[in-house]
Design a protein around this motif. Sequence first.
Motif, PDB file in Angstrom:
ATOM      1  N   ARG A   1      70.549  13.052 -34.162  1.00 19.08           N
ATOM      2  CA  ARG A   1      69.966  11.845 -34.770  1.00 19.08           C
ATOM      3  C   ARG A   1      69.834  12.010 -36.273  1.00 19.08           C
ATOM      4  N   VAL A   2      69.261  13.160 -36.674  1.00 19.40           N
ATOM      5  CA  VAL A   2      69.019  13.337 -38.100  1.00 19.40           C
ATOM      6  C   VAL A   2      70.336  13.336 -38.846  1.00 19.40           C
ATOM      7  N   GLU A   3      71.319  14.000 -38.261  1.00 17.43           N
ATOM      8  CA  GLU A   3      72.595  14.074 -38.944  1.00 17.43           C
ATOM      9  C   GLU A   3      73.211  12.685 -39.131  1.00 17.43           C
ATOM     10  N   LEU A   4      73.061  11.861 -38.099  1.00 12.53           N
ATOM     11  CA  LEU A   4      73.668  10.544 -38.193  1.00 12.53           C
ATOM     12  C   LEU A   4      72.978   9.664 -39.220  1.00 12.53           C
ATOM     13  N   THR A   5      71.649   9.752 -39.280  1.00 10.43           N
ATOM     14  CA  THR A   5      70.968   8.835 -40.189  1.00 10.43           C
ATOM     15  C   THR A   5      71.072   9.314 -41.635  1.00 10.43           C
ATOM     16  N   ARG A   6      71.401  10.581 -41.843  1.00  5.97           N
ATOM     17  CA  ARG A   6      71.508  11.078 -43.205  1.00  5.97           C
ATOM     18  C   ARG A   6      72.891  11.708 -43.376  1.00  5.97           C
ATOM     19  N   SER A   7      73.887  10.937 -43.050  1.00  7.71           N
ATOM     20  CA  SER A   7      75.222  11.495 -42.969  1.00  7.71           C
ATOM     21  C   SER A   7      75.817  11.742 -44.348  1.00  7.71           C
ATOM     22  N   PRO A   8      76.790  12.674 -44.436  1.00  9.07           N
ATOM     23  CA  PRO A   8      77.450  12.904 -45.703  1.00  9.07           C
ATOM     24  C   PRO A   8      78.234  11.673 -46.140  1.00  9.07           C
TER      25      PRO A   8
ATOM     26  N   GLN B   1      86.397   7.691 -41.611  1.00  6.25           N
ATOM     27  CA  GLN B   1      85.963   8.981 -41.072  1.00  6.25           C
ATOM     28  C   GLN B   1      84.591   8.854 -40.429  1.00  6.25           C
ATOM     29  N   GLU B   2      83.748   8.050 -41.069  1.00  2.22           N
ATOM     30  CA  GLU B   2      82.391   7.848 -40.545  1.00  2.22           C
ATOM     31  C   GLU B   2      82.435   7.215 -39.166  1.00  2.22           C
ATOM     32  N   PHE B   3      83.319   6.201 -39.004  1.00  2.00           N
ATOM     33  CA  PHE B   3      83.426   5.543 -37.709  1.00  2.00           C
ATOM     34  C   PHE B   3      83.818   6.549 -36.646  1.00  2.00           C
TER      35      PHE B   3
ATOM     36  N   ALA C   1      81.440   7.761 -33.545  1.00  2.00           N
ATOM     37  CA  ALA C   1      81.853   7.527 -32.159  1.00  2.00           C
ATOM     38  C   ALA C   1      81.944   8.852 -31.414  1.00  2.00           C
ATOM     39  N   GLU C   2      82.470   9.882 -32.074  1.00  2.00           N
ATOM     40  CA  GLU C   2      82.583  11.183 -31.411  1.00  2.00           C
ATOM     41  C   GLU C   2      81.209  11.735 -31.077  1.00  2.00           C
ATOM     42  N   LEU C   3      80.298  11.620 -32.037  1.00  2.00           N
ATOM     43  CA  LEU C   3      78.946  12.124 -31.791  1.00  2.00           C
ATOM     44  C   LEU C   3      78.279  11.355 -30.663  1.00  2.00           C
TER      45      LEU C   3
ATOM     46  N   ALA D   1      78.438   2.803 -41.110  1.00  2.00           N
ATOM     47  CA  ALA D   1      79.523   2.880 -40.122  1.00  2.00           C
ATOM     48  C   ALA D   1      79.140   3.623 -38.852  1.00  2.00           C
ATOM     49  N   SER D   2      78.359   4.687 -38.994  1.00  3.54           N
ATOM     50  CA  SER D   2      78.050   5.442 -37.772  1.00  3.54           C
ATOM     51  C   SER D   2      77.143   4.641 -36.837  1.00  3.54           C
ATOM     52  N   PHE D   3      76.356   3.713 -37.380  1.00  2.00           N
ATOM     53  CA  PHE D   3      75.521   2.879 -36.510  1.00  2.00           C
ATOM     54  C   PHE D   3      76.405   1.981 -35.636  1.00  2.00           C
ATOM     55  N   LEU D   4      77.379   1.335 -36.287  1.00  2.34           N
ATOM     56  CA  LEU D   4      78.256   0.455 -35.516  1.00  2.34           C
ATOM     57  C   LEU D   4      79.087   1.263 -34.521  1.00  2.34           C
ATOM     58  N   ALA D   5      79.553   2.432 -34.965  1.00  4.99           N
ATOM     59  CA  ALA D   5      80.346   3.274 -34.058  1.00  4.99           C
ATOM     60  C   ALA D   5      79.512   3.688 -32.843  1.00  4.99           C
ATOM     61  N   ARG D   6      78.253   4.024 -33.075  1.00  8.87           N
ATOM     62  CA  ARG D   6      77.380   4.389 -31.940  1.00  8.87           C
ATOM     63  C   ARG D   6      77.157   3.187 -31.033  1.00  8.87           C
ATOM     64  N   GLN D   7      76.960   2.008 -31.634  1.00 10.04           N
ATOM     65  CA  GLN D   7      76.751   0.814 -30.808  1.00 10.04           C
ATOM     66  C   GLN D   7      77.982   0.549 -29.936  1.00 10.04           C
TER      67      GLN D   7
END
Length: 267
Positions: free
Chosen positions: A42-49, A55-57, A61-63, A173-179
């Motif tokens: 979770r922490v990694e996703l919300t504070r991503s590089p 790449q973020e997508f 999605a992988e995570l 992007a990672s939020f949409l990918a997770r959704q």
Amino acid sequence: MTTELTLIADFLELAGDYLDRGYRRERQNTVILEGGPELAGRVELTRSPNLAGDQEFTRGAELARGQELAGDSLERVSSDIAACSACGLAALRNRAVPGEGVQNPLALVIGEGPGADEDREGRPFVGPAGQLLDLMLASIKLFRDKNCFIANVVKCRPPHNRDPLPEESAACASFLARQIALLKPRAILCVGRVAAQVLLKSSEGIGRLRGQFAEYQGIPLLPTYHPSALLRDQSLKRPAWEDLKLLKEKLAGLDPVYAGECRETRP
Ligand code: URA
């Protein structure tokens, strides 16, 4: 580094960011992750590089599919969004707009970002464009409280309804990918150029992208015009209707119950 030192370093970084540019900058994650692999994810996703959007997508999605986020949920994505300050839009929002709809929808509808009404209510597509979107979807038996989920590329309102900047889309992007990974929609409908370009990693205009299915990670994806564009230009209604019929046929081929519902109300 101990937790205390990490917190001090974090605070100094944050203070520097605000002095420097008025909002928190994205950077390589230096937080010490505590609380087990689930929290680490979770922490990694919300504070991503600060990765490029595509790449973020992929990473999100992988995570979301992987072990570390086995406990991920739409509620958790929403609370991560509410807590996010990864780009300059966060400081400007009244409410973040994570999206709404049902689990495992037939269609995931993706727009570009909240407008003023959505920012006020915290719900997607509730203004005039949203009302038209609901009518468009209802014409092919899709409803946000029954078989759809509605989301946006960015979850906070861009000022003056401008297009999201590439770094804002990347930060979200990672939020949409997770959704997407959690929802597992049967098809995706991208409304408007911005959503279609981001999801398809394309720079083509919507006039060229619409009207045919592409794929996003194995999911059929159809770009069409944004309902705001239809409100401005009546001549786009006909091609948008053609697109909706394509979506209906695709979904009917994938889901017999939906196919039956569509048959029932045919004149
Ligand atoms: N336009 C969008 O793209 N999304 C919304 O939620 C509202 C208007």
